[in-house]
Design an enzyme around this catalytic site. Sequence first.
Site, PDB file in Angstrom:
ATOM      1  N   LYS A 229     -17.461  10.616  37.717  1.00  0.00           N
ATOM      2  CA  LYS A 229     -18.198  10.266  36.511  1.00  0.00           C
ATOM      3  C   LYS A 229     -18.307   8.748  36.365  1.00  0.00           C
ATOM      4  O   LYS A 229     -17.374   8.027  36.749  1.00  0.00           O
ATOM      5  CB  LYS A 229     -17.482  10.865  35.286  1.00  0.00           C
TER       6      LYS A 229
ATOM      7  N   HIS B 225     -20.184   9.855  32.006  1.00  0.00           N
ATOM      8  CA  HIS B 225     -18.886  10.238  31.436  1.00  0.00           C
ATOM      9  C   HIS B 225     -18.950  10.423  29.913  1.00  0.00           C
ATOM     10  O   HIS B 225     -18.385  11.373  29.377  1.00  0.00           O
ATOM     11  CB  HIS B 225     -17.840   9.182  31.801  1.00  0.00           C
TER      12      HIS B 225
ATOM     13  N   ASP C  78     -11.903  17.445  40.092  1.00  0.00           N
ATOM     14  CA  ASP C  78     -12.577  16.549  39.156  1.00  0.00           C
ATOM     15  C   ASP C  78     -11.897  15.183  39.154  1.00  0.00           C
ATOM     16  O   ASP C  78     -10.668  15.087  39.132  1.00  0.00           O
ATOM     17  CB  ASP C  78     -12.519  17.145  37.747  1.00  0.00           C
TER      18      ASP C  78
END
Length: 271
Positions: free
Chosen positions: A68, A101, A38
């Site tokens: 994101k 996000h 991530d």
Amino acid sequence: MTSTLHLPAIGLGPWQSQHDDGVKAVRIAIEKGYRHIDTAARYENEAAVGEGIRQSGIARDEMFVTTKVWWTELHAGAFRRSVERSLSELKFNYVDPLLIHWPNPDIPLEETLEALADAHRQGLARKIGVSNFPVAWLERAVAASPVKLSVNQCEYHPYLNQQKVLAACAKHDMSFVAHMPLGSGRLIDDPMIADIARRYGKTSAQILLRWLVQQPGVAALPKSGNAQRIGENIDVFDFALDDDEMHRIAGLASPDGRISKVSWAPQWDTA
């Protein structure tokens, strides 16, 4: 092991791991069996994540790489530029999934979702979704998105009850990905967690992560740059907590259990 939508149940959250430290953490994680990494534009470590994956020797199509778009970049043009910058930093042609996000009440959600869907249509993201969306915002996003949303990544740990968001994700066949799964370390010394850990011969972190991934549709993103802890955090599939333990751990939730509180975010607990 994967969640219900085939997203790896344990991924690495290398937030704050940058430059050489970030490259090393990602490379070690992949050596330990991680297949989900991530990152985000906001973390300023996309280049390190991409380099760590390349150094691992694992084929790109065997990895899930999340990035994101930050809450200030949600207008259509800015969104597209953010995605292009992220892919340039990663040196990849696509990510999976690509997430919004945080929601931004000052930018039309429909405009952002159309930009997110465009990224998917153009092959820049194999899966798309959102992050830090409470129920009301999630319902709006699902209803307005031209392309199916597959993920909602939110803070989740035993101190924070997320049952409403979990139920909404299940209703829409979305994976729930837990960031801050250890409560930023605050749960490691909890006496109940430590007692259960001793019973299983596991670490407190392993108990907390097992509690998360034992719930249907939930994946977790523990953060660490330490090789031993990175290995321990994915070693949670050789035991199972019993129903009583699952309920006792859930009982640690409190009204002030949320850690990530930001001024611009929607009112989570009343959403």
